[in-house]
Scaffold this active site. Sequence first.
Site, PDB file in Angstrom:
ATOM      1  N   HIS A 138       0.876  -1.183   0.000  1.00 35.51           N
ATOM      2  CA  HIS A 138       0.000   0.000   0.000  1.00 35.51           C
ATOM      3  C   HIS A 138       0.914   1.234   0.000  1.00 35.51           C
ATOM      4  O   HIS A 138       2.029   1.179   0.540  1.00 35.51           O
ATOM      5  CB  HIS A 138      -0.827  -0.047   1.289  1.00 35.51           C
ATOM      6  CG  HIS A 138      -1.908   0.958   1.399  1.00 35.51           C
ATOM      7  ND1 HIS A 138      -1.671   2.270   1.719  1.00 35.51           N
ATOM      8  CD2 HIS A 138      -3.255   0.847   1.254  1.00 35.51           C
ATOM      9  CE1 HIS A 138      -2.829   2.921   1.763  1.00 35.51           C
ATOM     10  NE2 HIS A 138      -3.803   2.073   1.494  1.00 35.51           N
ATOM     11  N   ASP A 148       3.087  -4.817   7.965  1.00 35.66           N
ATOM     12  CA  ASP A 148       1.878  -4.023   7.800  1.00 35.66           C
ATOM     13  C   ASP A 148       0.696  -4.986   7.963  1.00 35.66           C
ATOM     14  O   ASP A 148       0.376  -5.772   7.057  1.00 35.66           O
ATOM     15  CB  ASP A 148       1.881  -3.365   6.411  1.00 35.66           C
ATOM     16  CG  ASP A 148       0.610  -2.573   6.158  1.00 35.66           C
ATOM     17  OD1 ASP A 148      -0.330  -2.658   6.979  1.00 35.66           O
ATOM     18  OD2 ASP A 148       0.556  -1.874   5.128  1.00 35.66           O
ATOM     19  N   GLN A 171      -4.403  -5.477   6.879  1.00 32.73           N
ATOM     20  CA  GLN A 171      -5.373  -6.439   6.325  1.00 32.73           C
ATOM     21  C   GLN A 171      -5.336  -7.785   7.047  1.00 32.73           C
ATOM     22  O   GLN A 171      -6.046  -8.711   6.655  1.00 32.73           O
ATOM     23  CB  GLN A 171      -5.096  -6.654   4.822  1.00 32.73           C
ATOM     24  CG  GLN A 171      -5.274  -5.406   3.978  1.00 32.73           C
ATOM     25  CD  GLN A 171      -6.724  -4.911   3.930  1.00 32.73           C
ATOM     26  OE1 GLN A 171      -7.660  -5.676   4.106  1.00 32.73           O
ATOM     27  NE2 GLN A 171      -6.901  -3.616   3.685  1.00 32.73           N
ATOM     28  N   LYS A 227     -10.421  -1.348  10.347  1.00 34.21           N
ATOM     29  CA  LYS A 227     -10.449  -2.543   9.487  1.00 34.21           C
ATOM     30  C   LYS A 227     -10.694  -3.801  10.315  1.00 34.21           C
ATOM     31  O   LYS A 227     -10.612  -4.924   9.824  1.00 34.21           O
ATOM     32  CB  LYS A 227      -9.143  -2.653   8.702  1.00 34.21           C
ATOM     33  CG  LYS A 227      -8.995  -1.528   7.664  1.00 34.21           C
ATOM     34  CD  LYS A 227      -7.761  -1.704   6.846  1.00 34.21           C
ATOM     35  CE  LYS A 227      -7.346  -0.450   6.101  1.00 34.21           C
ATOM     36  NZ  LYS A 227      -8.152  -0.149   4.920  1.00 34.21           N
ATOM     37  N   CYS A 275      -4.703   2.257  -3.867  1.00 31.94           N
ATOM     38  CA  CYS A 275      -3.488   2.825  -3.240  1.00 31.94           C
ATOM     39  C   CYS A 275      -2.296   1.892  -3.412  1.00 31.94           C
ATOM     40  O   CYS A 275      -1.453   1.757  -2.507  1.00 31.94           O
ATOM     41  CB  CYS A 275      -3.704   3.123  -1.756  1.00 31.94           C
ATOM     42  SG  CYS A 275      -4.924   4.385  -1.465  1.00 31.94           S
TER      43      CYS A 275
HETATM   44  C1  LIG Z   1      -2.275  -2.895   3.646  1.00 35.31           C
HETATM   45  C2  LIG Z   1      -2.641  -1.517   4.109  1.00 35.31           C
HETATM   46  N1  LIG Z   1      -1.719  -0.755   4.703  1.00 35.31           N
HETATM   47  C3  LIG Z   1      -1.989   0.467   5.148  1.00 35.31           C
HETATM   48  C4  LIG Z   1      -3.237   1.011   5.014  1.00 35.31           C
HETATM   49  C5  LIG Z   1      -3.529   2.377   5.546  1.00 35.31           C
HETATM   50  O1  LIG Z   1      -4.476   2.282   6.553  1.00 35.31           O
HETATM   51  P1  LIG Z   1      -5.213   3.599   7.135  1.00 35.31           P
HETATM   52  O2  LIG Z   1      -5.796   4.286   5.922  1.00 35.31           O
HETATM   53  O3  LIG Z   1      -6.273   3.050   8.030  1.00 35.31           O
HETATM   54  O4  LIG Z   1      -4.186   4.387   7.818  1.00 35.31           O
HETATM   55  C6  LIG Z   1      -4.237   0.274   4.378  1.00 35.31           C
HETATM   56  C7  LIG Z   1      -5.576   0.843   4.143  1.00 35.31           C
HETATM   57  O5  LIG Z   1      -6.273   0.464   3.233  1.00 35.31           O
HETATM   58  C8  LIG Z   1      -3.938  -1.041   3.943  1.00 35.31           C
HETATM   59  O6  LIG Z   1      -4.868  -1.800   3.371  1.00 35.31           O
END
Ligand SMILES: Cc1ncc(COP(=O)(O)O)c(C=O)c1O
Length: 407
Positions: free
Chosen positions: A122, A200, A203, A226, A364
């Site tokens: 992401h 990270d 998910q 999430k 993203c």
């Molecule tokens: C794999 C991953 N990392 C980071 C993020 C960023 O999360 P947030 O927008 O809640 O800060 C997301 C959000 O979709 C994500 O799916």
Amino acid sequence: MNENPCTQLRHDFPIFEVSLDDQPLCYLDSAATTQKPHQVIQAVKEFYQSQNANVHRGLHTLSEQATIAYEAVRGKIAQFLNVQSREIVWTSGATASLNLIAYGLSERLNEGDVILLSPLEHHANIIPWQLAAQRTGARIELLPVDTQGILQLKQAKALIASLKPKVLSVCHASNALGNINDVAALIGSCKKLDTITVIDGAQSLLHLRPDLQQLDCDFYVFSAHKALGPTGLGGLYGRYELLNALPVYQSGGEMIDTVSFTGTTFRPAPEKFEPGTPNIAGVIGFGAALEYLMALEHDSLFQHEQALYRTLVEQLSDIDGIRIWGDTTHNVGTISFSYKKEHHYDLATLLNTHGIAVRSGHHCTQPLMAHLGIEGTIRVSLAFYNNHQDICRFIAALKDTISLLEE
Ligand SMILES: Cc1ncc(COP(=O)(O)O)c(C=O)c1O
């Protein structure tokens, strides 16, 4: 059809009583944000209605109660992840957590050091490292991923051994494709080299409920929204010695021991990373989400999601012209696909007219889309509150959409 106990759980989510243009909601966008059970909504409401006070500041009863409730949730997420409370820092989300870590670890990076990422990341797990690389002269390298978007583990381990990265930062599961990466194997390779590992978990928190002691990573980031919790809240786990050694990222009230115009001294972690008034109601709501999840049998939720996912993969694969991306064998229940040369926006817009909520676009993950040679996909992402009817409605709407586009 055997619907299992998760069918009952759907009633805990008031959003499913909502109709859009007279059609019941078919929510297939849980990778973007999950729906909230009424327990979470109620906890946030009750906090503002009868418990609202600032934390860590007042000696009055309400403030003390708010502080106890707020800190108890730190304990709950620590228990959920099997780590210590003092290793949890609250942030505004996975994005903020990754920024904090990348900024903090910059101190340890020197010219030519390698930060190892993957093309699956992401943007939130790319840009903070690009900025760290710019500040320090370190360079970013990428783990190998095939043309389908699947991490090549054997080559990845060989690359780790040859590059000896200072930092490895990878997603536990891809938000765009749902692939579960074998992060335990990657962390194992890094251990031999003293590479700092950052996972990270945006998910994975909900779907995989990882035991971080077993995983043995140095950092793990997550977003509350999430995993059934409120938006604007997340956090990170950091192995205590490493976490406490990170420099202050943002500063202000509450994170200090003493302040004077000759200098300031900071509290130890986690407080030194939590300046200002935190998202107290969010934390309280997330506490309710964690309680809700901890009272459920994780395996049965996962099996339910996986059964739905397999049905979805089978039914999508039967439609001529559909191309599914990613690894459908190790997946958190997210499927990304294209239909011939049709634009994903057209498909998503038409699906929306059937009350189907899916995500379309690059999710993203522009570098991943470039790697796959596409601009974007349609993404369907499941959670345990989905049911077979959702899948049937989605497939019927997709077939209808395709026949319209083919006219
Ligand atoms: C794999 C991953 N990392 C980071 C993020 C960023 O999360 P947030 O927008 O809640 O800060 C997301 C959000 O979709 C994500 O799916």
